[in-house]
Scaffold this motif. Sequence first.
Motif, PDB file in Angstrom:
ATOM      1  N   THR A  28       0.841  -1.199   0.000  1.00 22.72           N
ATOM      2  CA  THR A  28       0.000   0.000   0.000  1.00 22.72           C
ATOM      3  C   THR A  28       0.875   1.246   0.000  1.00 22.72           C
ATOM      4  O   THR A  28       1.974   1.252   0.557  1.00 22.72           O
ATOM      5  N   ASP A  29       0.357   2.310  -0.597  1.00 25.21           N
ATOM      6  CA  ASP A  29       1.002   3.625  -0.603  1.00 25.21           C
ATOM      7  C   ASP A  29      -0.001   4.607  -0.004  1.00 25.21           C
ATOM      8  O   ASP A  29      -1.095   4.784  -0.537  1.00 25.21           O
ATOM      9  N   GLN A  30       0.358   5.232   1.118  1.00 20.95           N
ATOM     10  CA  GLN A  30      -0.572   6.129   1.800  1.00 20.95           C
ATOM     11  C   GLN A  30       0.000   7.539   1.949  1.00 20.95           C
ATOM     12  O   GLN A  30      -0.277   8.236   2.909  1.00 20.95           O
ATOM     13  N   ARG A  31       0.772   7.953   0.954  1.00 26.63           N
ATOM     14  CA  ARG A  31       1.351   9.293   0.983  1.00 26.63           C
ATOM     15  C   ARG A  31       0.381  10.326   0.440  1.00 26.63           C
ATOM     16  O   ARG A  31      -0.495  10.020  -0.380  1.00 26.63           O
ATOM     17  N   SER A  32       0.572  11.546   0.879  1.00 21.91           N
ATOM     18  CA  SER A  32      -0.178  12.662   0.313  1.00 21.91           C
ATOM     19  C   SER A  32       0.400  13.002  -1.059  1.00 21.91           C
ATOM     20  O   SER A  32       1.511  12.596  -1.415  1.00 21.91           O
ATOM     21  N   ARG A  33      -0.348  13.774  -1.842  1.00 26.88           N
ATOM     22  CA  ARG A  33       0.152  14.184  -3.153  1.00 26.88           C
ATOM     23  C   ARG A  33       1.421  15.003  -3.018  1.00 26.88           C
ATOM     24  O   ARG A  33       2.333  14.910  -3.851  1.00 26.88           O
ATOM     25  N   ASN A  34       1.489  15.824  -1.982  1.00 28.13           N
ATOM     26  CA  ASN A  34       2.660  16.654  -1.772  1.00 28.13           C
ATOM     27  C   ASN A  34       3.911  15.802  -1.541  1.00 28.13           C
ATOM     28  O   ASN A  34       4.986  16.080  -2.095  1.00 28.13           O
ATOM     29  N   LEU A  35       3.779  14.755  -0.731  1.00 25.40           N
ATOM     30  CA  LEU A  35       4.912  13.884  -0.469  1.00 25.40           C
ATOM     31  C   LEU A  35       5.321  13.102  -1.710  1.00 25.40           C
ATOM     32  O   LEU A  35       6.514  12.910  -1.969  1.00 25.40           O
ATOM     33  N   CYS A  36       4.359  12.656  -2.495  1.00 23.91           N
ATOM     34  CA  CYS A  36       4.669  11.951  -3.745  1.00 23.91           C
ATOM     35  C   CYS A  36       5.444  12.861  -4.699  1.00 23.91           C
ATOM     36  O   CYS A  36       6.422  12.443  -5.340  1.00 23.91           O
ATOM     37  N   ARG A  37       5.011  14.106  -4.783  1.00 23.99           N
ATOM     38  CA  ARG A  37       5.669  15.061  -5.679  1.00 23.99           C
ATOM     39  C   ARG A  37       7.106  15.311  -5.246  1.00 23.99           C
ATOM     40  O   ARG A  37       8.024  15.283  -6.063  1.00 23.99           O
ATOM     41  N   ARG A  38       7.326  15.537  -3.927  1.00 26.90           N
ATOM     42  CA  ARG A  38       8.680  15.803  -3.450  1.00 26.90           C
ATOM     43  C   ARG A  38       9.572  14.576  -3.631  1.00 26.90           C
ATOM     44  O   ARG A  38      10.761  14.698  -3.939  1.00 26.90           O
ATOM     45  N   PHE A  39       9.034  13.405  -3.452  1.00 26.22           N
ATOM     46  CA  PHE A  39       9.773  12.157  -3.647  1.00 26.22           C
ATOM     47  C   PHE A  39      10.334  12.095  -5.062  1.00 26.22           C
ATOM     48  O   PHE A  39      11.531  11.831  -5.269  1.00 26.22           O
ATOM     49  N   GLU A  40       9.484  12.353  -6.037  1.00 28.84           N
ATOM     50  CA  GLU A  40       9.916  12.301  -7.432  1.00 28.84           C
ATOM     51  C   GLU A  40      10.904  13.400  -7.756  1.00 28.84           C
ATOM     52  O   GLU A  40      11.878  13.184  -8.495  1.00 28.84           O
ATOM     53  N   GLU A  41      10.681  14.584  -7.219  1.00 22.13           N
ATOM     54  CA  GLU A  41      11.578  15.704  -7.491  1.00 22.13           C
ATOM     55  C   GLU A  41      12.991  15.433  -6.990  1.00 22.13           C
ATOM     56  O   GLU A  41      13.979  15.718  -7.681  1.00 22.13           O
ATOM     57  N   ILE A  42      13.097  14.890  -5.791  1.00 20.39           N
ATOM     58  CA  ILE A  42      14.421  14.658  -5.213  1.00 20.39           C
ATOM     59  C   ILE A  42      15.157  13.539  -5.948  1.00 20.39           C
ATOM     60  O   ILE A  42      16.365  13.623  -6.188  1.00 20.39           O
ATOM     61  N   LEU A  43      14.449  12.481  -6.338  1.00 21.58           N
ATOM     62  CA  LEU A  43      15.096  11.435  -7.120  1.00 21.58           C
ATOM     63  C   LEU A  43      15.582  11.978  -8.457  1.00 21.58           C
ATOM     64  O   LEU A  43      16.667  11.612  -8.939  1.00 21.58           O
ATOM     65  N   LEU A  44      14.797  12.874  -9.036  1.00 24.34           N
ATOM     66  CA  LEU A  44      15.209  13.497 -10.294  1.00 24.34           C
ATOM     67  C   LEU A  44      16.465  14.341 -10.087  1.00 24.34           C
ATOM     68  O   LEU A  44      17.393  14.317 -10.907  1.00 24.34           O
ATOM     69  N   GLU A  45      16.505  15.073  -8.977  1.00 21.24           N
ATOM     70  CA  GLU A  45      17.692  15.864  -8.652  1.00 21.24           C
ATOM     71  C   GLU A  45      18.927  14.974  -8.511  1.00 21.24           C
ATOM     72  O   GLU A  45      20.042  15.382  -8.870  1.00 21.24           O
ATOM     73  N   GLN A  46      18.730  13.777  -7.996  1.00 19.01           N
ATOM     74  CA  GLN A  46      19.836  12.837  -7.788  1.00 19.01           C
ATOM     75  C   GLN A  46      20.145  12.014  -9.034  1.00 19.01           C
ATOM     76  O   GLN A  46      20.996  11.123  -9.002  1.00 19.01           O
ATOM     77  N   LYS A  47      19.411  12.288 -10.128  1.00 19.67           N
ATOM     78  CA  LYS A  47      19.614  11.596 -11.410  1.00 19.67           C
ATOM     79  C   LYS A  47      19.387  10.088 -11.293  1.00 19.67           C
ATOM     80  O   LYS A  47      20.124   9.271 -11.863  1.00 19.67           O
ATOM     81  N   ILE A  48      18.360   9.722 -10.526  1.00 17.43           N
ATOM     82  CA  ILE A  48      17.968   8.325 -10.372  1.00 17.43           C
ATOM     83  C   ILE A  48      16.637   8.103 -11.083  1.00 17.43           C
ATOM     84  O   ILE A  48      15.615   8.695 -10.712  1.00 17.43           O
ATOM     85  N   SER A  49      16.657   7.292 -12.122  1.00 10.84           N
ATOM     86  CA  SER A  49      15.400   6.914 -12.780  1.00 10.84           C
ATOM     87  C   SER A  49      14.660   5.935 -11.892  1.00 10.84           C
ATOM     88  O   SER A  49      15.282   5.107 -11.211  1.00 10.84           O
ATOM     89  N   HIS A  50      13.331   5.997 -11.902  1.00  8.65           N
ATOM     90  CA  HIS A  50      12.598   5.112 -10.999  1.00  8.65           C
ATOM     91  C   HIS A  50      11.193   4.856 -11.514  1.00  8.65           C
ATOM     92  O   HIS A  50      10.656   5.615 -12.332  1.00  8.65           O
ATOM     93  N   THR A  51      10.618   3.762 -11.030  1.00 10.51           N
ATOM     94  CA  THR A  51       9.204   3.472 -11.231  1.00 10.51           C
ATOM     95  C   THR A  51       8.616   3.060  -9.887  1.00 10.51           C
ATOM     96  O   THR A  51       9.333   2.598  -8.987  1.00 10.51           O
ATOM     97  N   LEU A  52       7.317   3.211  -9.743  1.00 11.21           N
ATOM     98  CA  LEU A  52       6.602   2.869  -8.511  1.00 11.21           C
ATOM     99  C   LEU A  52       5.499   1.878  -8.841  1.00 11.21           C
ATOM    100  O   LEU A  52       4.733   2.079  -9.797  1.00 11.21           O
ATOM    101  N   HIS A  53       5.389   0.814  -8.035  1.00 10.06           N
ATOM    102  CA  HIS A  53       4.401  -0.244  -8.273  1.00 10.06           C
ATOM    103  C   HIS A  53       3.756  -0.612  -6.938  1.00 10.06           C
ATOM    104  O   HIS A  53       4.435  -1.068  -6.018  1.00 10.06           O
ATOM    105  N   THR A  54       2.446  -0.435  -6.812  1.00 17.33           N
ATOM    106  CA  THR A  54       1.745  -0.754  -5.573  1.00 17.33           C
ATOM    107  C   THR A  54       0.455  -1.505  -5.877  1.00 17.33           C
ATOM    108  O   THR A  54      -0.156  -1.332  -6.941  1.00 17.33           O
ATOM    109  N   LEU A  55       0.023  -2.325  -4.910  1.00 20.91           N
ATOM    110  CA  LEU A  55      -1.260  -2.999  -5.044  1.00 20.91           C
ATOM    111  C   LEU A  55      -2.414  -2.079  -4.693  1.00 20.91           C
ATOM    112  O   LEU A  55      -3.472  -2.117  -5.325  1.00 20.91           O
ATOM    113  N   PHE A  56      -2.217  -1.230  -3.666  1.00 18.55           N
ATOM    114  CA  PHE A  56      -3.288  -0.366  -3.186  1.00 18.55           C
ATOM    115  C   PHE A  56      -2.768   1.049  -2.979  1.00 18.55           C
ATOM    116  O   PHE A  56      -1.681   1.244  -2.436  1.00 18.55           O
TER     117      PHE A  56
END
Length: 356
Positions: free
Chosen positions: A166-194
């Motif tokens: 499960t992923d229970q983050r707010s939209r704000n936290l999801c956005r910051r998560f992606e932004e920081i990984l992008l800053e670190q030049k890490i490509s990523h994907t996210l996969h959750t059941l719920f």
Amino acid sequence: MMEGAAELTDHIWHLTRDNNRKRSGATTFSCLGKLRPAGIKDLNRWAFHLRRLVRQALEASADKENLLVVGLAESGIVPSALFHRILAKTGISSRWICSTRRPAKGIRFTESHSHAPDHILPLPDQRPSEIWFVEDEITTGQTLLKLSTALCRRLNVKQARFFALTDQRSRNLCRRFEEILLEQKISHTLHTLFQLPPFPSSFTSEEEGSNFSSRTLLCADEAGVGSPEIGSIDAGWHFPKHRPALQNLEKVWFPGMLRGLSGTLLVVGEAMDLALSIVEENPGLHFTHVTLSPWKVDGEHIHNRIDFNGKYFLYNRHRLRKPLYLLYDPIDRDVAHMVERTLAPKGFPVRRLVWT
């Protein structure tokens, strides 16, 4: 919710933490064995749906060899083990490591919202093509962010994939998560059941976002804790050469596997990886986790709780199926003895598992 996963909704339980005023909500799952005994059917039920997440990720992978699966103690041991087993059955080469809260060598990091926040993750002995981080639940994503950036930097890996029940983050936290990984030049994907609603929290979304920045990466330390001698580390574990908390594993097996067991296996702390192999070899056996997770008795999902020295907890003892066996690593011997002494007067005599 991922298509076809609706049948799992009755196997997800929402609880209240007993030690965190800032973040009171919690979730657990039937495959973790914390509220009722779990057996091979429970593991297979979740593995069936997790296979779709694996297929989804493999379709996006350019290099499907030499993957590294990472789980976090305690609750990430089971889902990461399932992912490692699914990949093996798919014919994909992967290695598996888990963090530990015990003395060890590796990357040290802090799980800020946890009841036992300090972890160490063993360093793999080779560079993987991708790192797959597997969690039971994502609450803020800060722990995954700290760990993924530190490990990717150390191993020179540019592709990370994140998996969770499960992923229970707010939209704000999801956005910051992606932004920081992008800053670190890490490509990523996210996969959750719920994708569930965010946990109730005394933090505002703005406060969470302000704390969720690249500065948090400094909490991950690649030096390890105290550099303990390997001998002293090994002495705390059964089969230390076969444990994902001490080294990366391509194949999971344990010498002297016990067979012909039925009933309930009480598993103390981080011995869950060993417990999974025992349960797989004993279809009549179920496991219940003696866990660090402190939750309130709510009369709905948790009807009773036994505290062991205010640190470890056993829930819903009325669900235990006799005979009872006790599995623990040598480092947890004192807790295990406390479990024995507490349960026997309540009509639940416990047998220790012994290897010869």
